[in-house]
Motif scaffolding. Structure first.
Motif, short mmCIF file in Angstrom:
data_model
loop_
_atom_site.label_atom_id
_atom_site.label_comp_id
_atom_site.label_asym_id
_atom_site.label_seq_id
_atom_site.Cartn_x
_atom_site.Cartn_y
_atom_site.Cartn_z
N UNK A 33 -3.64 -30.64 -3.42
CA UNK A 33 -2.44 -30.32 -2.68
C UNK A 33 -1.97 -28.94 -3.14
N UNK A 34 -1.55 -28.11 -2.23
CA UNK A 34 -1.07 -26.79 -2.62
C UNK A 34 0.23 -26.95 -3.39
N UNK A 35 0.30 -26.46 -4.63
CA UNK A 35 1.53 -26.61 -5.43
C UNK A 35 2.69 -25.84 -4.81
N UNK A 93 8.74 -34.99 3.82
CA UNK A 93 9.22 -34.95 2.44
C UNK A 93 8.07 -35.09 1.45
N UNK A 94 7.98 -34.15 0.52
CA UNK A 94 6.96 -34.19 -0.52
C UNK A 94 5.56 -33.82 -0.07
N UNK A 95 5.39 -33.59 1.23
CA UNK A 95 4.05 -33.31 1.77
C UNK A 95 3.96 -31.93 2.42
N UNK A 96 5.04 -31.17 2.37
CA UNK A 96 5.13 -29.98 3.22
C UNK A 96 5.61 -28.76 2.45
N UNK A 123 3.86 -25.98 6.43
CA UNK A 123 2.44 -26.27 6.30
C UNK A 123 2.22 -27.56 5.53
N UNK A 124 1.26 -28.34 5.98
CA UNK A 124 0.88 -29.55 5.24
C UNK A 124 0.19 -29.13 3.95
N UNK A 125 0.54 -29.76 2.84
CA UNK A 125 0.05 -29.35 1.53
C UNK A 125 -1.44 -29.67 1.33
N UNK A 126 -1.98 -30.62 2.10
CA UNK A 126 -3.39 -31.00 1.95
C UNK A 126 -4.25 -30.32 3.00
N UNK A 163 -3.13 -19.79 7.44
CA UNK A 163 -3.42 -19.08 6.19
C UNK A 163 -4.32 -19.89 5.26
N UNK A 164 -4.49 -21.16 5.54
CA UNK A 164 -5.27 -22.06 4.69
C UNK A 164 -6.13 -22.97 5.54
N UNK A 165 -7.23 -23.40 4.95
CA UNK A 165 -8.02 -24.48 5.52
C UNK A 165 -7.88 -25.70 4.60
N UNK A 166 -8.29 -26.87 5.05
CA UNK A 166 -8.06 -28.07 4.22
C UNK A 166 -8.88 -28.05 2.94
N UNK A 167 -8.36 -28.71 1.90
CA UNK A 167 -9.23 -29.07 0.79
C UNK A 167 -10.36 -29.92 1.36
#
Length: 344
Positions: A33-35, A93-96, A123-126, A163-167
């Motif tokens: 997850x992106x910190x 909440x907690x995911x974004x 953005x979704x953190x995952x 700006x990101x692709x998924x883990x």
């Protein structure tokens, strides 16, 4: 004594196995997850020999719009808004992540600003994809402006990757956001390539030529300077993008974007008002590779090497402990029989 040592070894082995399982099922998912406290490096792309429109004010105060050729430099800076992210409720909440994004494009040869823009995005953190959020906004600013001035919530609806692709990026088609069309379009997986010693997935997106909407004021200004004999015109746009993504972290290690826009007046030939191919500059390429390398190394250590090692050690230690316990139990009765026979 041997029985106690065997029991202790067996317990230690089980502990190692439990830690290995915990790393895989608890720690590693948390790492994917992106910190909130990570600020991405500034992303700078350059386009040598670009064609573009320059709008400026002459010394006498009159406006001027000309088509120029030169090197463009576009810098994107990101500032996480952790306070706004902490206030999100429900499924967000907690995911974004909430990011404030600032973009500046300059004409390098003349050291002149060409464009400034700012945006806010969730953005979704995952997955790294944009998520629905009523605070999303985008605002084109005058080149002389600075700071947050007029980015109105709800002025844009971001979707897909930006700006990101998924883990754990897959070999599949993703949706990637086109900032000109303001919509996400398919980004196709095209194969694997190596960049700076890291394996990457290459994705490509092609935007076929289509007409853009223009407001009347912009159209009138462009026609007045670039096609004065015309009474109306259309604007066409086409683009292509190639991204090289490190699949474990989702980091974009390579980037190439080609854009072309033409003003097509009802009288006279089309006028190319933008034609550029952007790629990372050297500093950006080094920064994103270093970030992906560090992230990949951490995920491999905690998600593969350390759990595997602890699992193997745990099993071996547990088996050794069991052997000490059972060998002791098997030897004890025979020793008793020997003692009885000797006494008779």
């Amino acid at each position: 004594m041997r029985q106690k040592i065997g029991a202790a070894l067996f317990g230690l082995g089980l502990l190692c196995v439990a830690v290995a399982v915990g790393l895989v099922w608890l720690i590693v998912p948390a790492l994917k997850q992106v910190p909130y406290d990570v600020t991405p490096p500034d992303i700078v792309v350059v386009a040598p020999s670009a064609t573009f429109v320059s709008a400026r004010t002459l010394p006498d105060g009159d406006p001027a719009v000309t088509v120029e050729t030169g090197t463009l430099r576009s810098a994107t800076g990101i500032k996480p808004d952790n306070e706004a992210a902490a206030e999100l409720a429900g499924s967000l909440a907690g995911e974004t992540l909430i990011w404030n994004v600032y973009q500046a494009t300059d004409w390098v040869d003349r050291d002149l600003p060409v464009n400034r823009a700012e945006s806010r995005i969730a953005l979704d953190r995952v997955s790294g994809a944009a998520v629905e959020w009523d605070g999303q906004c985008y605002h084109d600013m005058e080149a002389v402006e600075s700071g947050t001035t007029g980015c109105e919530a709800g002025s844009i609806a971001y979707a897909g990757q930006l700006y990101l692709f998924p883990f754990d990026t897959k070999r599949q088609t993703y949706q990637y956001f086109d900032g000109i069309l303001r919509q996400s379009l398919p980004m196709l997986y095209q194969g694997e390539e190596e960049i700076a010693g890291l394996e990457t997935y290459r994705f490509e997106q092609t935007v076929p030529q289509r007409e853009l909407d223009m407001d009347e004021e912009t159209l009138t200004q462009l026609l007045g300077f670039l096609a004065p004999e015309a009474t109306t015109a259309t604007m066409t746009y086409r683009a292509s993008r190639t991204l090289w993504v490190e699949p474990m972290t989702g980091g974009i290690l390579g980037y190439r974007e080609q854009q072309r826009q033409e003003l097509v007046p009802d009288v006279g030939p089309p006028v190319v008002i933008f034609d550029a191919t952007f790629q990372y500059d050297d500093a950006t390429a080094d920064a994103v590779v270093e970030q992906a390398s560090d992230g990949r190394a951490q995920l491999l250590l905690l998600g593969r090497y350390l759990p595997t090692g602890m699992l193997v050690v745990g099993v071996l230690v547990a088996v050794a402990g069991l052997m000490l316990v059972f060998v002791r139990r098997a030897v004890a009765p025979r020793s008793a029989e020997d003692a009885t026979g000797t006494a008779s």
